[in-house]
Design an enzyme around this catalytic site. Structure first.
Site, PDB file in Angstrom:
ATOM      1  N   HIS A  67       7.844   6.839   4.679  1.00  0.00           N
ATOM      2  CA  HIS A  67       6.896   6.378   3.445  1.00  0.00           C
ATOM      3  C   HIS A  67       6.303   7.429   2.992  1.00  0.00           C
ATOM      4  O   HIS A  67       6.214   8.522   3.337  1.00  0.00           O
ATOM      5  CB  HIS A  67       5.928   5.207   3.972  1.00  0.00           C
ATOM      6  CG  HIS A  67       5.072   5.771   4.969  1.00  0.00           C
ATOM      7  ND1 HIS A  67       5.254   5.797   6.355  1.00  0.00           N
ATOM      8  CD2 HIS A  67       3.738   6.290   4.853  1.00  0.00           C
ATOM      9  CE1 HIS A  67       4.278   6.232   7.052  1.00  0.00           C
ATOM     10  NE2 HIS A  67       3.513   6.714   6.086  1.00  0.00           N
TER      11      HIS A  67
ATOM     12  N   THR B 222      -2.516   6.977   9.678  1.00  0.00           N
ATOM     13  CA  THR B 222      -3.406   7.315   8.864  1.00  0.00           C
ATOM     14  C   THR B 222      -3.726   6.226   7.816  1.00  0.00           C
ATOM     15  O   THR B 222      -4.558   6.038   6.828  1.00  0.00           O
ATOM     16  CB  THR B 222      -2.973   8.418   7.449  1.00  0.00           C
ATOM     17  OG1 THR B 222      -1.662   7.940   7.246  1.00  0.00           O
ATOM     18  CG2 THR B 222      -2.514   9.937   8.351  1.00  0.00           C
ATOM     19  N   THR B 223      -3.360   4.964   8.489  1.00  0.00           N
ATOM     20  CA  THR B 223      -3.932   3.708   7.878  1.00  0.00           C
ATOM     21  C   THR B 223      -4.246   2.890   9.219  1.00  0.00           C
ATOM     22  O   THR B 223      -3.985   3.056  10.350  1.00  0.00           O
ATOM     23  CB  THR B 223      -2.718   2.975   7.301  1.00  0.00           C
ATOM     24  OG1 THR B 223      -1.518   2.645   8.040  1.00  0.00           O
ATOM     25  CG2 THR B 223      -2.366   3.532   6.198  1.00  0.00           C
TER      26      THR B 223
ATOM     27  N   GLU C  57      -2.072  13.473   1.779  1.00  0.00           N
ATOM     28  CA  GLU C  57      -3.044  13.035   2.776  1.00  0.00           C
ATOM     29  C   GLU C  57      -3.493  14.319   3.673  1.00  0.00           C
ATOM     30  O   GLU C  57      -4.744  14.520   3.481  1.00  0.00           O
ATOM     31  CB  GLU C  57      -2.377  12.300   3.651  1.00  0.00           C
ATOM     32  CG  GLU C  57      -2.030  10.816   2.983  1.00  0.00           C
ATOM     33  CD  GLU C  57      -2.512   9.601   4.045  1.00  0.00           C
ATOM     34  OE1 GLU C  57      -3.448   8.862   3.919  1.00  0.00           O
ATOM     35  OE2 GLU C  57      -1.508   9.793   5.085  1.00  0.00           O
TER      36      GLU C  57
ATOM     37  N   HIS D 138       0.861  -1.151   0.002  1.00  0.00           N
ATOM     38  CA  HIS D 138       0.026  -0.171   0.035  1.00  0.00           C
ATOM     39  C   HIS D 138       0.687   1.214  -0.127  1.00  0.00           C
ATOM     40  O   HIS D 138       0.267   2.537  -0.058  1.00  0.00           O
ATOM     41  CB  HIS D 138      -0.975   0.021   1.222  1.00  0.00           C
ATOM     42  CG  HIS D 138      -0.481  -0.173   2.436  1.00  0.00           C
ATOM     43  ND1 HIS D 138       0.244   0.931   3.185  1.00  0.00           N
ATOM     44  CD2 HIS D 138      -0.271  -1.365   3.371  1.00  0.00           C
ATOM     45  CE1 HIS D 138       0.953   0.392   4.406  1.00  0.00           C
ATOM     46  NE2 HIS D 138       0.435  -0.975   4.344  1.00  0.00           N
TER      47      HIS D 138
ATOM     48  N   HIS E  46       2.702   8.915   0.224  1.00  0.00           N
ATOM     49  CA  HIS E  46       1.369   8.695  -0.019  1.00  0.00           C
ATOM     50  C   HIS E  46       1.279   9.652  -1.502  1.00  0.00           C
ATOM     51  O   HIS E  46       1.758  10.808  -1.515  1.00  0.00           O
ATOM     52  CB  HIS E  46       0.584   9.254   0.944  1.00  0.00           C
ATOM     53  CG  HIS E  46       0.551   8.697   2.349  1.00  0.00           C
ATOM     54  ND1 HIS E  46      -0.314   7.319   2.410  1.00  0.00           N
ATOM     55  CD2 HIS E  46       1.252   8.590   3.347  1.00  0.00           C
ATOM     56  CE1 HIS E  46      -0.116   6.946   3.533  1.00  0.00           C
ATOM     57  NE2 HIS E  46       0.927   7.614   4.103  1.00  0.00           N
TER      58      HIS E  46
ATOM     59  N   HIS F 157       6.130  10.974   5.040  1.00  0.00           N
ATOM     60  CA  HIS F 157       6.020  10.715   6.513  1.00  0.00           C
ATOM     61  C   HIS F 157       7.226  10.258   6.811  1.00  0.00           C
ATOM     62  O   HIS F 157       7.460   9.146   6.462  1.00  0.00           O
ATOM     63  CB  HIS F 157       4.809  10.069   6.796  1.00  0.00           C
ATOM     64  CG  HIS F 157       3.405  10.424   6.391  1.00  0.00           C
ATOM     65  ND1 HIS F 157       2.321   9.875   6.447  1.00  0.00           N
ATOM     66  CD2 HIS F 157       3.168  11.999   6.250  1.00  0.00           C
ATOM     67  CE1 HIS F 157       1.362  10.786   6.068  1.00  0.00           C
ATOM     68  NE2 HIS F 157       1.877  11.872   5.828  1.00  0.00           N
TER      69      HIS F 157
END
Length: 306
Positions: free
Chosen positions: A116, A224-225, A128, A89, A118, A141
Site C-alpha cells: 500500500h 503506522t495505522t 511517513e 485510507h 502513503h 510499504h
C-alpha cells in the site's frame, strides 16, 4: 423505561463506534470530528506504545551493522494479476504468497502479503518516514510476514512477525511507465471500498533495481495505522523511485469514506525513545574502498617519480 434503555444502548454503540473512528488530520472537520493521529491511542491503546512508527532517521546517528547484507528477493519478478482496492485510507494490493525475502539481516524468510502507499496532497510532501527531516512525496510499504504464518493477525503476535520494506518516491520529469498498471486503475476506485482488476504487474518493476537496494536503514517499530502493533522489522531503502508530477497527483483524486479528497495520508513521525537505527555498511565500504584505491594510485605515482 424501555425508551431509556434504547437510548442508553444507542449512546453506547455510538461511543464504541467513535472509539474506532480513526482518521488522518486532513479528514478532521467540525462535521466529522474523528480521531486524528494525536488521539489514535483512544482508538487503540497500542498507539501510545514506546516503539511506534514512523520515525525521522537522523543519518549521522545511525550505526553501521555488518549483518545488514544484501537481500535475497525470491519470485519478486513473478508477474501476477490481482485487484487494487481503495480501502478508505489508502490503496492496497494483495500479493500472492509466492514472493519472499530473506537475508538483509532478517532472522528468517518472510513472504509478501500486500503493498500500500502513503502520500501528500497533489504531489506535495507525504511520506511517513523522513530522512534528516526531509519528507518525500510518497512512500511504498511492502508488507511481509514470517513464512510459517498463514495470516497477518497471527504474525502480529510475534515480536518480529512482520517485515515491511519501505521505499520513497521522488518527482521526475518523465512518467514511470512501469507504474501504468497502478496509475491507470486509480480512476476506477475513486470512491472508498471500490475494487478493480489491475493489469498484470510484478514487484520487481515497482521498486529500484536490485543492485541499488544494498543501502538501507533498519529499526524495530510498529504498524503506522491503528492498531499500531509493535511487531514490525522496518527496512527503509535509500534509493528512491521516480514518478512524474502527474502520476503523484493522481493519488489525490481518490476519496476517503466521507467523500473528502484522500490527501496527506501519513502519520506524523513518532519519538525514537532510545531505539537505535542501524544502516547497511555497503555504502561506507564502497567509499572506503574508493579512497584506498585513490591513495594507492597516488602512492604508486609518487614512487615512479622517485
Amino acid at each position: 423505561m424501555q425508551l431509556l434503555f434504547s437510548l442508553a444502548l444507542l449512546l453506547f454503540l455510538t461511543l464504541t463506534a467513535e472509539a474506532g473512528d480513526w482518521c488522518y488530520q486532513s479528514q478532521f472537520t467540525c462535521d466529522h470530528q474523528c480521531k486524528t493521529p494525536n488521539l489514535w491511542n483512544n482508538a487503540d491503546s497500542d498507539c501510545a506504545g514506546r516503539f511506534q512508527s514512523p520515525i525521522n532517521v537522523v543519518t549521522r546517528k545511525t550505526l553501521p551493522d555488518e549483518r545488514l547484507t544484501a537481500f535475497k528477493f525470491s519470485d519478486y519478478q513473478k508477474i501476477f494479476s490481482g485487484s487494487i482496492k481503495n480501502n478508505g485510507h489508502s490503496v492496497q494490493v494483495q500479493i500472492p504468497h509466492g514472493s519472499t525475502i530473506s537475508g538483509g539481516g532478517l532472522s528468517t524468510t518472510y513472504k509478501a502479503v500486500q503493498f500500500h502507499l502513503h502520500w501528500g496532497a497533489r504531489g506535495g510532501p507525504g511520506s511517513e518516514h523522513t530522512i534528516d527531516g526531509e519528507q518525500y512525496p510518497m512512500e511504498l510499504h511492502i508488507v511481509h510476514m514470517k513464512h510459517r504464518y498463514t495470516d497477518l493477525n497471527t504474525a502480529l503476535k510475534d515480536p518480529e512477525g512482520v517485515a515491511v520494506l519501505g521505499f520513497f518516491y521522488e518527482k521526475s520529469n518523465s512518467a514511470n511507465r512501469k507504474y501504468d498498471p497502478i496509475i491507470s486503475s486509480l480512476q476506477s476506485i475513486t470512491e472508498a471500498n471500490k475494487t478493480t482488476s489491475m493489469k498484470p504487474v510484478s514487484l520487481t518493476q515497482l521498486i529500484p533495481a536490485e543492485q541499488n537496494l544494498t543501502s538501507y536503514y533498519r529499526y524495530k517499530g510498529s504498524l503506522t495505522t491503528p492498531g499500531c502493533t509493535e511487531s514490525v522489522v522496518w527496512t527503509l531503502f535509500e534509493s528512491p523511485i521516480p514518478l512524474s508530477s502527474d502520476q503523484l497527483k493522481a493519488f489525490s483524486d481518490l476519496k476517503f469514506h466521507d467523500g473528502k479528497p484522500m490527501v496527506d495520508t501519513f502519520r506524523p513521525v513518532q519519538p525514537l525513545n532510545n531505539r537505535q537505527v542501524f544502516r547497511s555498511s555497503t555504502t561506507a565500504v564502497i567509499a572506503s574502498a574508493a579512497v584506498l584505491v585513490v591513495a594507492l594510485v597516488a602512492a604508486l605515482g609518487m614512487s615512479h617519480l622517485n
